[in-house]
Design an enzyme around this catalytic site. Structure first.
Site, PDB file in Angstrom:
ATOM      1  N   TYR A 221      -2.881   0.246  10.790  1.00 42.64           N
ATOM      2  CA  TYR A 221      -2.780  -0.138   9.368  1.00 42.64           C
ATOM      3  C   TYR A 221      -1.398   0.199   8.808  1.00 42.64           C
ATOM      4  CZ  TYR A 221      -4.009  -0.594   4.395  1.00 42.64           C
ATOM      5  OH  TYR A 221      -4.061  -0.959   3.067  1.00 42.64           O
TER       6      TYR A 221
ATOM      7  N   SER B 205       0.846  -1.195   0.000  1.00 43.91           N
ATOM      8  CA  SER B 205       0.000   0.000   0.000  1.00 43.91           C
ATOM      9  C   SER B 205       0.878   1.240   0.000  1.00 43.91           C
ATOM     10  CB  SER B 205      -0.856  -0.013   1.282  1.00 43.91           C
ATOM     11  OG  SER B 205      -1.503   1.227   1.495  1.00 43.91           O
TER      12      SER B 205
END
Ligand code: NAD
Length: 270
Positions: free
Chosen positions: A155, A142
């Site tokens: 996250y 990501s």
């Protein structure tokens, strides 16, 4: 076709990016074992892809379920060439101070179990078959593997951990198995969060203006779709990438769109 004769496992295949990867892999000639906890999503995909896809309903945090996916690949298609670790959950950018301390502890266990342990257990289950085929692993990272503000601390830490995993596994498994990654940026998908934060039934597309943020603040001023990112997976899974290991294709267009102001949480992406 780029992937004729290739057999791949794709985790998180029932929705979003994993579904787009599965579709495109089959269009490129591959066979796919679609592995997800969503039985209904997998049934839809199987209906669409037919004999080129087999499904495994299971949890990526389970050793036995990861093993079942590998056994399904070997028994249905005869080999395993590519393991795509992709299933993940998000923390909807909950900041440290917004999160109750007890909730933080349980949400950590849940989110890291999917985003980090899931990748590790998948790699562990697949490594023997990939050694035998001279295959490779591809992990979904990501923008949050490199930059802040693509998530909260849970996250972002988990996606940084994913990057460490790619580097370590590439080192350990060379020269037998190549290990690479793709880092997408924001896209409207079913991306959900930990039950411990009450986010199990939320999704980034339903409760976050991700397309609008990407259009207004993304470097390229466009709302990306899962399909926009799948070409990199095809490239890494194909014979065009035989010299690549430990590499990350960063498609997050210079990370987070416009470095966010702390006072302006709307300027952040997922
Ligand atoms: P998604 O929710 O649409 O797809 C993820 C799939 O993973 C779902 O089908 C879900 O059922 C499955 N899954 C979740 N936990 C599981 C578990 N424990 N066991 C089995 N399956 C499980 O979300 P997505 O956006 O397609 O996410 C795919 C990957 O892309 C994730 O790794 C995510 O972190 C990453 N990513 C997403 C974005 C974004 O903005 N959507 C941005 C960067 C990276």
């Amino acid at each position: 076709p780029w992937l004729q004769g290739v057999c791949a496992i794709v985790t998180g295949a029932a929705s979003g990016l994993g579904r787009a990867i599965s579709r495109r892999f089959v269009a490129e000639g591959a066979c796919v074992v679609a592995f997800d906890r969503s039985e209904s999503g997998l049934a839809e995909l199987k209906n669409e892809l037919g004999a080129a896809a087999e499904t495994v309903v299971g949890d990526v945090t389970s050793t036995a379920d990861n093993r079942a996916a590998v056994i399904t690949a070997l028994t249905t298609f005869g080999s395993l060439d590519v393991f795509v670790g992709n299933a993940g959950i998000w923390d909807f950018q909950r900041s440290l101070e917004e999160t109750d301390a007890n909730e933080l502890a349980t949400a950590f266990d849940e989110l890291f179990a999917v985003n980090v342990k899931g990748y590790l257990l998948g790699a562990r289950a697949a490594v023997g078959a990939l050694r035998a085929s001279g295959g490779s692993m591809i992990f979904t990272l990501s923008n949050a593997s490199f930059y802040p503000a693509g998530g909260g601390s849970l996250y972002t830490a988990s996606k940084h951990a994913g990057l460490g995993l790619v580097r370590q596994l590439a080192y350990e498994l060379a020269p037998a198995v190549r290990v690479n990654a793709v880092a997408p940026g924001g896209m409207a998908t079913g991306l959900s969060g930990p039950a411990a934060m009450g986010l199990r039934d939320e999704s980034i597309s339903a409760s976050f203006p991700i397309d609008d943020i990407m259009r207004r603040h993304g470097a390229l001023r466009r709302a990306a779709t899962p399909e926009d990112y799948v070409g990199a997976y095809v490239l890494l899974a194909s014979k065009q990438s035989l010299t690549a290991t430990g590499s990350v294709i960063d498609l997050s267009s210079v990370g987070t769109p416009s470095r966010p102001e702390k006072t302006s949480p709307d300027n952040r992406e997922g």
